[in-house]
Enzyme design. Structure first.
Site, PDB file in Angstrom:
ATOM      1  N   GLN A 296      15.868  24.918   3.898  1.00  0.00           N
ATOM      2  CA  GLN A 296      14.505  24.382   3.841  1.00  0.00           C
ATOM      3  C   GLN A 296      13.998  24.051   5.247  1.00  0.00           C
ATOM      4  O   GLN A 296      12.862  24.374   5.605  1.00  0.00           O
ATOM      5  CB  GLN A 296      14.494  23.125   2.970  1.00  0.00           C
ATOM      6  CG  GLN A 296      13.194  22.347   3.008  1.00  0.00           C
ATOM      7  CD  GLN A 296      13.196  21.206   2.018  1.00  0.00           C
ATOM      8  OE1 GLN A 296      12.924  21.412   0.848  1.00  0.00           O
ATOM      9  NE2 GLN A 296      13.496  19.999   2.470  1.00  0.00           N
TER      10      GLN A 296
ATOM     11  N   LYS B 105      20.517  18.332   5.589  1.00  0.00           N
ATOM     12  CA  LYS B 105      21.159  18.487   4.271  1.00  0.00           C
ATOM     13  C   LYS B 105      20.606  19.735   3.571  1.00  0.00           C
ATOM     14  O   LYS B 105      21.332  20.491   2.939  1.00  0.00           O
ATOM     15  CB  LYS B 105      20.890  17.221   3.453  1.00  0.00           C
ATOM     16  CG  LYS B 105      20.986  17.354   1.947  1.00  0.00           C
ATOM     17  CD  LYS B 105      22.397  17.167   1.493  1.00  0.00           C
ATOM     18  CE  LYS B 105      22.654  17.510   0.059  1.00  0.00           C
ATOM     19  NZ  LYS B 105      21.561  17.495  -0.879  1.00  0.00           N
TER      20      LYS B 105
ATOM     21  N   HIS C 281      17.472   9.635   2.955  1.00  0.00           N
ATOM     22  CA  HIS C 281      16.013   9.570   3.145  1.00  0.00           C
ATOM     23  C   HIS C 281      15.662   8.475   4.151  1.00  0.00           C
ATOM     24  O   HIS C 281      14.800   8.650   5.003  1.00  0.00           O
ATOM     25  CB  HIS C 281      15.316   9.246   1.820  1.00  0.00           C
ATOM     26  CG  HIS C 281      15.509  10.254   0.737  1.00  0.00           C
ATOM     27  ND1 HIS C 281      16.251   9.999  -0.386  1.00  0.00           N
ATOM     28  CD2 HIS C 281      15.040  11.521   0.590  1.00  0.00           C
ATOM     29  CE1 HIS C 281      16.234  11.047  -1.188  1.00  0.00           C
ATOM     30  NE2 HIS C 281      15.512  11.996  -0.619  1.00  0.00           N
TER      31      HIS C 281
ATOM     32  N   TYR D 232      13.436   8.867  -5.517  1.00  0.00           N
ATOM     33  CA  TYR D 232      14.778   8.386  -5.842  1.00  0.00           C
ATOM     34  C   TYR D 232      15.579   8.278  -4.541  1.00  0.00           C
ATOM     35  O   TYR D 232      16.645   8.867  -4.372  1.00  0.00           O
ATOM     36  CB  TYR D 232      15.476   9.272  -6.878  1.00  0.00           C
ATOM     37  CG  TYR D 232      16.377   8.441  -7.769  1.00  0.00           C
ATOM     38  CD1 TYR D 232      15.839   7.567  -8.693  1.00  0.00           C
ATOM     39  CD2 TYR D 232      17.754   8.493  -7.632  1.00  0.00           C
ATOM     40  CE1 TYR D 232      16.652   6.762  -9.477  1.00  0.00           C
ATOM     41  CE2 TYR D 232      18.585   7.694  -8.409  1.00  0.00           C
ATOM     42  CZ  TYR D 232      18.028   6.828  -9.327  1.00  0.00           C
ATOM     43  OH  TYR D 232      18.830   6.039 -10.097  1.00  0.00           O
TER      44      TYR D 232
HETATM   45  P1  AMP Z   1      14.555  15.410  -1.385  1.00  0.00           P
HETATM   46  O1  AMP Z   1      13.960  14.122  -1.849  1.00  0.00           O
HETATM   47  O2  AMP Z   1      15.913  15.664  -1.907  1.00  0.00           O
HETATM   48  O3  AMP Z   1      13.605  16.564  -1.510  1.00  0.00           O
HETATM   49  O4  AMP Z   1      14.767  15.218   0.183  1.00  0.00           O
HETATM   50  C1  AMP Z   1      13.726  14.813   1.027  1.00  0.00           C
HETATM   51  C2  AMP Z   1      14.183  14.950   2.462  1.00  0.00           C
HETATM   52  O5  AMP Z   1      15.315  14.121   2.687  1.00  0.00           O
HETATM   53  C3  AMP Z   1      14.582  16.381   2.822  1.00  0.00           C
HETATM   54  O6  AMP Z   1      14.142  16.689   4.128  1.00  0.00           O
HETATM   55  C4  AMP Z   1      16.086  16.309   2.745  1.00  0.00           C
HETATM   56  O7  AMP Z   1      16.737  17.259   3.564  1.00  0.00           O
HETATM   57  C5  AMP Z   1      16.348  14.912   3.233  1.00  0.00           C
HETATM   58  N1  AMP Z   1      17.666  14.452   2.760  1.00  0.00           N
HETATM   59  C6  AMP Z   1      18.099  14.409   1.476  1.00  0.00           C
HETATM   60  N2  AMP Z   1      19.392  14.007   1.437  1.00  0.00           N
HETATM   61  C7  AMP Z   1      19.774  13.792   2.722  1.00  0.00           C
HETATM   62  C8  AMP Z   1      20.995  13.376   3.340  1.00  0.00           C
HETATM   63  N3  AMP Z   1      22.091  13.108   2.644  1.00  0.00           N
HETATM   64  N4  AMP Z   1      21.019  13.271   4.688  1.00  0.00           N
HETATM   65  C9  AMP Z   1      19.923  13.565   5.423  1.00  0.00           C
HETATM   66  N5  AMP Z   1      18.749  13.962   4.905  1.00  0.00           N
HETATM   67  C10 AMP Z   1      18.669  14.071   3.568  1.00  0.00           C
END
Ligand code: AMP
Length: 283
Positions: A153, A149, A37, A32
């Site tokens: 993690q 973000k 991302h 999503y």
């Molecule tokens: P997720 O799909 O939410 O597990 O995120 C996948 C990766 O994208 C992780 O390393 C998150 O920290 C990064 N990410 C999600 N949202 C943001 C954002 N707003 N800015 C920068 N990185 C992000």
């Protein structure tokens, strides 16, 4: 760009790339995808010959009462975004491809995973460390990209790579925000218009704390209290935590003298949102 669903096919693609002498970058995601991302993918593309984006809603990092089944999914939209950003492969396995039904091996970590989000989500980081280790073993990347973000993690992954000698460069990327300051998140889609407005309180309150530190405040408790007080002005917000911690160990700090992380998790209605800022002290 290729959509790959099996570990075997992905391994053979990476083997081919390695034979050609290519470097490989990995961007782990739960799909999503949004501009946050995309910023990770664009950075990975600029630093590696080939880039794999994993797109997998990892069941082991969700607690029993969390949003695994309702987590938003749209692989076609994700594929278009990955292609536009210049990725070579999107890895989109089914849960059965990633986990044997009798899987009983997990990667776990002490200390760094116990505070902040680990308090409310006690099994979350075990799931994250396990799936990221598996992705590292499958893709064997030179570099992997994670967003600030999810600051806890990022710290946990850095520590896991160090402790387990993965030999992979972990690249941290800045938070991408909406124009009004809300940190982009796949979970923002859960918010109704009233909640979407209320969600601005996270960034607003953190910014207030950041300004205090920039103005010279060294008392972490004072900064934390100011953030909490401001957060409480929003009736739709219910605080999970506000913490000021050491940027590397994630242990709470009383005095702001080294690099710190100020992090928060807040429920807006039923949606749990996180945000943070890092401050690299120069006192
Ligand atoms: P997720 O799909 O939410 O597990 O995120 C996948 C990766 O994208 C992780 O390393 C998150 O920290 C990064 N990410 C999600 N949202 C943001 C954002 N707003 N800015 C920068 N990185 C992000």
């Amino acid at each position: 760009m290729q959509i790959v669903t099996t570990i075997e096919e992905l391994r053979s693609i990476v083997k081919w790339w390695r034979g050609e002498g290519h470097s490989v970058g990995l961007v782990p995601t739960m799909g999503y995808l949004h501009e946050g991302h995309k910023s990770l993918i664009v950075k990975a593309v600029s630093e590696n010959d080939r880039v794999v984006v994993s797109d997998f809603v990892n069941p082991t990092q969700f607690g029993v009462n969390e949003d695994l089944s309702s987590y938003p999914r749209d692989i076609n939209r994700d594929a278009a975004l990955c292609e536009e950003a210049g990725a070579d492969v999107i890895f989109h396995p089914e849960p059965e491809e990633m986990y044997f039904s009798d899987n009983c091996t997990f990667v776990d970590m002490d200390r760094l995973t116990k505070g902040l989000c680990g308090k409310t989500r006690p099994t979350h980081f075990r799931g994250v460390c396990t799936v990221v280790s598996k992705l590292f073993n499958i893709v064997t990347p030179d570099r992997a990209y994670f967003g600030q973000k999810d600051a806890q993690q990022l710290a946990v992954i850095r520590r896991m790579v160090r402790d387990m000698n993965f030999g992979i460069d972990i690249v941290g990327c800045p938070i991408v925000r909406e124009e009004d300051g809300l940190a982009m998140s796949s979970r923002n889609t859960y918010l109704n218009p009233k909640e979407r407005k209320a969600a601005l309180i996270l960034h607003k309150s953190l910014s207030l704390g950041e300004e205090m530190i920039q103005a010279g405040e060294k008392d972490a408790v004072k900064v934390k209290n100011a953030i909490v007080k401001n957060m409480k002005t929003e009736p739709l917000a219910r605080i999970d935590y506000v913490e000021l911690v050491d940027g590397e160990t994630l242990e709470p700090v009383e005095t702001i003298e080294g690099p710190i992380l100020a992090a928060t998790a807040v429920y807006i209605g039923k949606t749990r949102l996180i945000d943070n800022f890092s401050y690299h002290s120069v006192f």
